[in-house]
Design an enzyme around this catalytic site. Structure first.
Site, short mmCIF file in Angstrom:
data_model
loop_
_atom_site.label_atom_id
_atom_site.label_comp_id
_atom_site.label_asym_id
_atom_site.label_seq_id
_atom_site.Cartn_x
_atom_site.Cartn_y
_atom_site.Cartn_z
N ASP A 9 0.86 -1.18 0.00
CA ASP A 9 0.00 0.00 0.00
C ASP A 9 0.90 1.23 0.00
OD1 ASP A 9 -2.46 1.44 0.21
OD2 ASP A 9 -2.06 1.75 2.32
N ASP A 11 -0.20 5.28 0.64
CA ASP A 11 -0.47 6.35 1.60
C ASP A 11 -0.50 5.78 3.02
OD1 ASP A 11 -1.05 8.76 2.74
OD2 ASP A 11 -2.98 9.05 1.77
N LYS A 181 -9.41 -3.17 -3.05
CA LYS A 181 -9.14 -3.81 -1.76
C LYS A 181 -10.31 -3.59 -0.81
CE LYS A 181 -5.51 -1.25 -1.19
NZ LYS A 181 -4.31 -0.59 -0.58
N ASP A 206 -1.33 -0.47 5.90
CA ASP A 206 -1.59 0.24 7.17
C ASP A 206 -3.05 0.19 7.58
OD1 ASP A 206 -2.38 2.02 5.04
OD2 ASP A 206 -2.42 3.64 6.51
#
Length: 279
Positions: A9, A11, A181, A206
């Protein structure tokens, strides 16, 4: 040891806003130097892979357009597999429109095969009303993702794709199909792009509800970073756990920890029943 590859991922994992997270540039560039395959996954459908790549390269990441896989790309591939040369009414921006054009879809204002919802900063009520009538008329509702909100920096958020999808679902009584996702559609596509098996795939993210849920459901090794959305105090809210939990990707610069992740060997650290690895 079998070859391993990474789905990552962006950000909250490798950058925040326009700044790389400490250690992220060294980690990603180290993967490239060591010959590990990796693919960045994002649920943001606004930008093209080229736009995303440009942003990463400005921060110092050694990446190419082919290292980026967006939910817009996943959505386009899914639609191409369902109906060739189809038509769509789109609420979204350039990244999504570009990918649909790339697969031969036509963007129309009436009687589309699909109504497709992506991120948008200027979504108008008129567009929503048109979408409602198209869906009621038989068009299928597709969502690039179901994220309820998106961080915009400084601790602030804007409405995400999922918020607009929920409104359309409520108004029409029809359920959207989401490709991003944690959908297995995007996860499986990403794994196949890298040519990996399930056991060879490692997801670093995250967000428990997208990155970790999606990858864990697929049987991938999961690494949660606490540098983004999910915090330690949030972990008890979920009925599933990551394989590894680390403060940030900087932790993976430690060769011993990196080796444990590659071999899925946990260093036991008790935290309310969770297996944690923290360096």
């Amino acid at each position: 040891m079998k070859k391993k590859g990474f789905l990552i991922d962006m950000d909250g994992v490798v950058y925040k806003g326009n700044e790389p997270i400490p250690g992220a540039v060294a980690f990603i560039n180290g993967l490239r130097e060591k010959g590990f395959s990796f693919l960045f996954l994002t649920n943001n459908s606004q930008r093209t892979s080229r736009d995303v790549c440009y942003k990463l390269r400005k921060m110092g990441f050694h990446v190419n357009d082919e290292d980026i896989f967006t939910c817009a790309m996943a959505t386009a591939r899914y639609l191409a597999s369902r109906k060739e040369q189809g038509t769509a009414y789109v609420i979204g921006e350039g990244g999504l429109l570009t990918e649909l054009h790339n697969i031969g879809y036509s963007i129309v204002d009436d009687h589309p095969d699909y109504v497709i919802i992506g991120e948008g900063r200027t979504i108008m009520l008129e567009s929503v009303d048109k979408a409602i009538n198209m869906i009621m008329g038989g068009a299928k509702l597709i969502a690039t993702n179901l994220d309820p909100n998106c961080p915009v920096g400084n601790g602030k958020y804007r409405a995400g794709c999922g918020a607009f999808v929920a409104m359309l679902e409520f108004a029409t009584g029809k359920q959207a199909f989401s490709v991003g996702k944690p959908s297995p559609v995007m996860m499986r596509m990403a794994r196949k792009i890298l040519g990996l098996s399930t056991a060879e795939t490692i997801m670093i993210g995250d967000t428990m509800g997208t990155d970790i849920l999606g990858a864990g459901s697929m049987g991938f090794t999961t690494v949660l970073t606490l540098s983004g959305v999910t915090k330690e105090e949030d972990l008890d809210h979920y009925g599933y756990t990551p394989d590894f939990i680390i403060p940030s990707v900087k932790s993976l610069l430690d060769e011993a920890l990196f080796t444990k992740v590659l071999s899925k060997q946990h260093e036991q650290f008790s935290y309310d029943g969770h297996t944690m690895v923290v360096h």
